[in-house]
Design a protein around this motif. Structure first.
Motif, mmCIF file in Angstrom:
data_model
loop_
_atom_site.group_PDB
_atom_site.id
_atom_site.type_symbol
_atom_site.label_atom_id
_atom_site.label_comp_id
_atom_site.label_asym_id
_atom_site.label_seq_id
_atom_site.Cartn_x
_atom_site.Cartn_y
_atom_site.Cartn_z
ATOM 1 N N GLY A 15 0.872 -1.087 0.074
ATOM 2 C CA GLY A 15 -0.033 -0.049 0.085
ATOM 3 C C GLY A 15 0.797 1.447 0.044
ATOM 4 N N PRO A 16 1.727 1.573 0.955
ATOM 5 C CA PRO A 16 2.531 2.758 0.990
ATOM 6 C C PRO A 16 3.356 3.029 -0.307
ATOM 7 C CG PRO A 16 2.910 1.554 2.982
ATOM 8 C CD PRO A 16 2.163 0.557 1.978
ATOM 9 N N TRP A 17 3.766 1.859 -0.718
ATOM 10 C CA TRP A 17 4.638 1.874 -2.186
ATOM 11 C C TRP A 17 3.879 2.443 -3.365
ATOM 12 C CZ3 TRP A 17 9.751 1.865 -1.654
ATOM 13 C CH2 TRP A 17 10.307 1.292 -0.656
ATOM 14 N N VAL A 18 2.368 1.773 -3.600
ATOM 15 C CA VAL A 18 1.562 2.344 -4.394
ATOM 16 C C VAL A 18 1.132 3.685 -4.183
ATOM 17 C CG1 VAL A 18 -0.676 1.828 -5.393
ATOM 18 C CG2 VAL A 18 0.760 -0.146 -4.648
ATOM 19 N N ARG A 19 0.672 4.010 -2.975
ATOM 20 C CA ARG A 19 0.467 5.444 -2.735
ATOM 21 C C ARG A 19 1.420 6.407 -3.110
ATOM 22 N NH1 ARG A 19 -2.268 3.004 1.438
ATOM 23 N NH2 ARG A 19 -0.589 3.251 2.919
ATOM 24 N N ARG A 20 2.722 6.253 -2.813
ATOM 25 C CA ARG A 20 3.769 7.076 -3.267
ATOM 26 C C ARG A 20 4.083 7.148 -4.628
ATOM 27 N NH1 ARG A 20 8.042 10.666 -0.981
ATOM 28 N NH2 ARG A 20 9.059 11.101 -2.826
ATOM 29 N N ALA A 21 3.810 6.035 -5.231
ATOM 30 C CA ALA A 21 4.103 5.955 -6.674
ATOM 31 C C ALA A 21 3.113 6.741 -7.490
ATOM 32 C CB ALA A 21 3.908 4.422 -7.303
ATOM 33 N N LYS A 22 1.717 6.750 -7.048
ATOM 34 C CA LYS A 22 0.698 7.438 -7.600
ATOM 35 C C LYS A 22 0.898 8.916 -7.195
ATOM 36 C CE LYS A 22 -3.160 4.108 -7.255
ATOM 37 N NZ LYS A 22 -4.383 3.894 -6.554
ATOM 38 N N ARG A 23 1.376 9.225 -5.963
ATOM 39 C CA ARG A 23 1.812 10.672 -5.916
ATOM 40 C C ARG A 23 2.970 11.237 -6.836
ATOM 41 N NH1 ARG A 23 -1.253 14.687 -4.979
ATOM 42 N NH2 ARG A 23 -2.392 13.579 -3.540
ATOM 43 N N GLU A 24 3.930 10.433 -6.974
ATOM 44 C CA GLU A 24 4.997 10.760 -7.888
ATOM 45 C C GLU A 24 4.613 11.031 -9.249
ATOM 46 O OE1 GLU A 24 8.145 11.715 -7.241
ATOM 47 O OE2 GLU A 24 8.546 11.093 -5.064
ATOM 48 N N TRP A 25 3.707 10.329 -9.906
ATOM 49 C CA TRP A 25 3.072 10.382 -11.076
ATOM 50 C C TRP A 25 2.177 11.458 -11.153
ATOM 51 C CZ3 TRP A 25 -1.964 10.341 -13.016
ATOM 52 C CH2 TRP A 25 -1.929 10.164 -14.469
ATOM 53 N N HIS A 26 1.644 11.943 -10.148
ATOM 54 C CA HIS A 26 0.640 13.167 -10.287
ATOM 55 C C HIS A 26 1.525 14.157 -10.187
ATOM 56 C CE1 HIS A 26 -1.932 16.433 -8.146
ATOM 57 N NE2 HIS A 26 -2.735 15.953 -9.312
ATOM 58 N N TRP A 27 2.638 14.393 -9.461
ATOM 59 C CA TRP A 27 3.476 15.630 -9.308
ATOM 60 C C TRP A 27 4.011 15.683 -10.641
ATOM 61 C CZ3 TRP A 27 6.181 13.848 -4.219
ATOM 62 C CH2 TRP A 27 5.167 14.413 -3.111
ATOM 63 N N VAL A 98 7.241 19.288 2.112
ATOM 64 C CA VAL A 98 7.595 18.663 3.479
ATOM 65 C C VAL A 98 8.213 17.510 3.528
ATOM 66 C CG1 VAL A 98 6.286 18.092 5.701
ATOM 67 C CG2 VAL A 98 5.546 20.281 4.593
ATOM 68 N N GLY A 99 7.796 16.532 2.602
ATOM 69 C CA GLY A 99 8.129 15.199 2.381
ATOM 70 C C GLY A 99 7.866 14.076 3.554
ATOM 71 N N ASN A 100 8.182 13.185 3.611
ATOM 72 C CA ASN A 100 7.592 11.863 4.536
ATOM 73 C C ASN A 100 7.839 12.227 5.932
ATOM 74 O OD1 ASN A 100 6.651 9.685 5.757
ATOM 75 N ND2 ASN A 100 7.916 8.276 4.158
ATOM 76 N N PRO A 101 6.857 12.690 6.695
ATOM 77 C CA PRO A 101 6.914 12.998 8.084
ATOM 78 C C PRO A 101 7.368 11.475 8.923
ATOM 79 C CG PRO A 101 4.565 12.748 7.738
ATOM 80 C CD PRO A 101 5.382 12.302 6.447
ATOM 81 N N ASN A 102 8.453 10.957 8.932
ATOM 82 C CA ASN A 102 8.696 9.768 9.632
ATOM 83 C C ASN A 102 9.815 10.026 10.524
ATOM 84 O OD1 ASN A 102 11.288 9.717 8.157
ATOM 85 N ND2 ASN A 102 10.464 8.766 6.537
ATOM 86 N N ALA A 103 9.878 8.840 11.576
ATOM 87 C CA ALA A 103 10.645 9.105 12.793
ATOM 88 C C ALA A 103 12.043 9.344 12.458
ATOM 89 C CB ALA A 103 10.585 7.715 13.501
ATOM 90 N N LYS A 104 12.681 8.795 11.285
ATOM 91 C CA LYS A 104 14.188 8.993 10.641
ATOM 92 C C LYS A 104 14.498 10.449 10.548
ATOM 93 C CE LYS A 104 14.513 4.639 8.319
ATOM 94 N NZ LYS A 104 14.819 3.990 7.179
ATOM 95 N N TYR A 172 0.095 11.580 4.212
ATOM 96 C CA TYR A 172 1.242 11.270 3.310
ATOM 97 C C TYR A 172 1.253 10.055 2.785
ATOM 98 C CZ TYR A 172 5.950 11.033 1.315
ATOM 99 O OH TYR A 172 7.041 10.831 0.583
ATOM 100 N N PRO A 173 1.412 9.958 1.371
ATOM 101 C CA PRO A 173 1.330 11.064 0.497
ATOM 102 C C PRO A 173 0.167 11.268 -0.261
ATOM 103 C CG PRO A 173 2.299 9.149 -0.580
ATOM 104 C CD PRO A 173 1.743 8.662 0.744
ATOM 105 N N ALA A 174 -0.807 10.444 0.211
ATOM 106 C CA ALA A 174 -2.236 10.395 -0.404
ATOM 107 C C ALA A 174 -2.944 11.803 -0.500
ATOM 108 C CB ALA A 174 -3.015 9.318 -0.422
ATOM 109 N N LEU A 175 -3.132 12.225 0.682
ATOM 110 C CA LEU A 175 -4.140 13.331 0.865
ATOM 111 C C LEU A 175 -3.298 14.674 1.042
ATOM 112 C CD1 LEU A 175 -6.503 11.980 3.518
ATOM 113 C CD2 LEU A 175 -6.320 11.509 1.187
ATOM 114 N N ASP A 176 -3.308 15.165 -0.175
ATOM 115 C CA ASP A 176 -2.235 16.531 -0.289
ATOM 116 C C ASP A 176 -3.212 17.868 -0.220
ATOM 117 O OD1 ASP A 176 0.113 17.979 -0.465
ATOM 118 O OD2 ASP A 176 0.242 17.524 -2.378
#
Length: 276
Positions: A15-27, A98-104, A172-176
């Motif tokens: 799921g996260p990879w698919v959502r990221r790919a869709k958002r990258e494509w949209h950008w 903003v980018g991915n709001p992760n713990a890293k 992130y990243p689906a709801l922008d």
């Protein structure tokens, strides 16, 4: 592992990879310039809209530390956004900047809304920032091209100063949240995290020629099923010239959300023309 379990596992993993790919494509395919530069306030002397919201709020059943963690999250998200300039034809994408709001990256557990339930989650609380940016943008000539409404109403109207559902949720990243400049002027976004409030402003290189007043045109609460209440409204805005004369009245959005608390239903549940 049966087929259903395997499918659910695959969906959670992919799921996260698919959502990221869709958002990258949209950008890449959105047709607008997303590369916004940062500038000082010097070239943007005209104030267009300013607003602030309190950052600390005690939520029943959740430790206050999550609210303090949210302030850290807001500081991290504000840093790359503050000072960004929208030139004519450009588009601001919240998650692109903003980018991915992760713990890293240092984001902490804040409060997130999950299927109508408030719970801890890394990066939680950033909806306050998208809410602020969206509300300010409604008071400018800028165009909101992507905004997601909250599907659950979790807070009663105690001390509410804006119409119900006049914010913008994010995940992130689906709801922008995306804003496009279709004017001839340039606009600068200013954001800061103070001691108690999140503060923002839009300024421009040209003096404003219009003002805006956001209002709730219709509001209704309906009982859909036992203990299930839905809340609906329409947000509109009046366009005023510099003399304060109304020159337009525009539809902003329609909202509906399931209420997560017991409402008090008046005899006549529809309210018309209640302005912010």
């Amino acid at each position: 592992m049966d087929a259903t379990t395997a499918r659910q596992f695959a969906q959670r993993w992919a799921g996260p990879w698919v959502r990221r790919a869709k958002r990258e494509w949209h950008w890449r395919r959105c047709g607008a310039d997303l590369d916004l530069h940062v500038a000082t306030p010097d070239d943007f002397p005209y104030a267009v809209m300013q607003h602030s919201t309190p950052m600390l709020r005690q939520l029943q059943g959740l430790p206050m530390q999550l609210q303090h963690n949210k302030i850290t999250n807001l500081r991290l998200a504000v840093a790359p956004l503050d000072g960004r300039v929208l030139l004519p034809g450009q588009r601001l994408s919240f998650w692109k900047i903003v980018g991915n709001p992760n713990a890293k990256r240092g984001f902490l557990e804040g409060v997130v809304l999950d299927e109508g339930t408030l719970r801890p989650g890394v990066g939680g609380g950033l909806c306050q920032l998208t809410n602020l940016i969206y509300w300010m943008t409604l008071h400018t000539p800028l165009t909101v091209v992507e905004r997601w409404r909250h599907t659950y109403d979790v807070f009663p109207d105690n001390a509410r100063t804006q119409p119900f559902a006049s914010g913008a949720t994010c995940a992130y990243p689906a709801l922008d949240l995306q804003i496009e400049n279709r004017t001839d002027a340039a606009y600068r976004l200013s954001l800061s995290v103070g001691q108690t409030h999140l503060v923002g402003a839009w300024s421009s290189d040209r003096a404003p020629t219009q003002a805006y007043r956001i209002y709730e045109a219709m509001h209704v609460i309906t009982n859909e099923a036992p203990a299930i209440y839905m809340r609906r409204n329409i947000i509109r805005r009046k366009v005023l010239n510099l003399e304060g004369v109304e020159i337009g009245d525009e539809l902003v959005t329609e909202n509906h959300a399931q209420m997560m608390y017991e409402p008090f239903l008046p005899a006549a549940p529809v309210r018309v023309g209640i302005e912010a």
